[in-house]
Write a protein that holds these residues in place. Sequence first.
Motif: not given
Length: 623
Positions: A175-189
């Motif tokens: 989950s932490i890797v998926e969260i990091a990738e989403a944040l990196e892609a600019g997806i709001p938390v």
Amino acid sequence: MKDFLPVSRTDMEKRGFTQLDFVYIIGDAYVDHPSFGPAIISRVLESRGYKVGIIAQPDWKDDGSIQVLGKPRLAFLVSGGNMDSMVNHYSVSKRRRGTDSYTPGGIMGKRPDYAVTVYCNLIRKVFGGIPVIIGGIEASLRRLAHYDYWSDQVKRSILMDSQADLISYGMGERSIVEIAEALEAGIPVSEITYVPGTVYKTKTLDSVYEAITLPDFERVRQDKKTYAESFLIQYMNTDPFRGKALTEAYGNRGYVVQNPPAVPLSQTEMDDIYDLPYMRTYHPMYEKEGGVPAVSEIKFSLVSNRGCFGGCSFCALTFHQGRIVQARSHASLVKEAELLTKDPDFKGYIHDVGGPTADFRAPSCEKQLKSGACPDRQCLFPVPCKNLQVSHKDYLALLRKLRAVSGVKKVFIRSGIRFDYVMADKDREFLKELCEHHISGQLKVAPEHISPKVLKYMGKPDSRVYLKFAESYREMNERLGKKQYLVPYLMSSHPGCTVRDAVVLAEYLRDIRHMPEQVQDFYPTPSTLSTCMYYTGLDPRTMERVYVPRSPHEKAMQRALIQYRLPKNRELVLEALRQAGRTDLIGYGSRCLIRPDKDGISSGGKQRDKKKTAIRNVHPKKR
């Protein structure tokens, strides 16, 4: 760079960093070892190219303590540490502990109570709306409404009180890797709502599908039966294959939504995680305080597995690591053992090879990795499931390879074995090699109790299984010509345990001539079946009433019965035997637990025959 992760601006400059992607705030000292969750999460992120820094045990009374590494580009990560901060701080009697093994020098008080919540609120105060992701045992087990033993009340999801954005629950690597990738892609938390193994907040349920609606927080807080019903739904949805999303309403504050757990790691993924470049010890900045005490327990130990299908009621593993066992390969563990032998402090002894349960090396049956663990039955309780695959062959092969590593003198097993799993294995080769090679004078196992009623609530096997194991262990040591002892872990005051049940346990200890040096009172930690029983007085699986010993005095009596030979426990034992109607155990016979009162009055209220007593006390040669 083979080094500790940055803990200061100087460390950042050494790595050429002007800004970090993640700043990880933790309640423990910084130990870069794979037995510490923050070390794994930070190294996993680093392996994916993210810049991670560590702020260990910041002064929560000083705003500047969380600013030393600057504002992270993507998010703050927060963990209370390897233990729930309240368990770390307080004994079961709610007395402040004197030392903290996860703090340099063992000093107590370097983290706040409810550490995750305090750290997160400090971040919000200083940095405003930056994404905050929480994880670790404290966040995982408080992810929905939960009974909090220390305040004696039902508390909201930790997301509500901490103001964090997401919980990465469980072990968290996926989950932490998926969260990091989403944040990196600019997806709001606020839009990262789809990751398995996470919990998030939302104002509406418009985009939540196929979820189970839990009773809302106010109903759970006000009614114990509703709390038990809600807990059972959560307990039945801890499996990554069968589990559903869960929603919990908080009035005008919206909803907390728990996604199903992340799927287990493959063996290759486990190997990769444990092969990351850990420094394998505490940060050198702690040398002046004498280091971090907890490191000595794990420095020369090997983590071989995760998860446990044992399903003890008082254990939180079902909620945290899950019931599906994941294991590392032999090659990975042998490689790590060879690494240990190169440490200048290594004396030839590997202290442990295991995990939650040392001798579990695979899922309990083939279907678990396809359709998950059964929601309505246990693998070992009340008897082993007919589909349970019982074998110690893989574990034996691993232990033999580790014994053969050059420089290794002895390989111990200290993380505990399941004696009922050993007895379910018709092949006694493991028991033989366990006694021959992997014990140093004594083996600790956990029958926990002897009363059938108490064992039922604990989710532990019938006492006859333990007695049979004890006999097999004794016989095997006799065969091998070894004098090695069996030390049972025992628990007092578990829900369902009356004083009469405690007397039954004392009688058993009398019969085996054993008095435990330590006794563990049941500790109601968040998110266990037993804690639910403790709070509600109900078994959530059946909704039957459960007796719960609550008063400190009754708990003291139950503890005293387990250590009935200690002079300091005499009055408590006498009182407990009277209360249980077992004054037959007060006297001079071989079956008695304790002698009568000194004034000649037995606890049954009858005058002793002083003449007979005098004769009995005369030396045999003088009679």
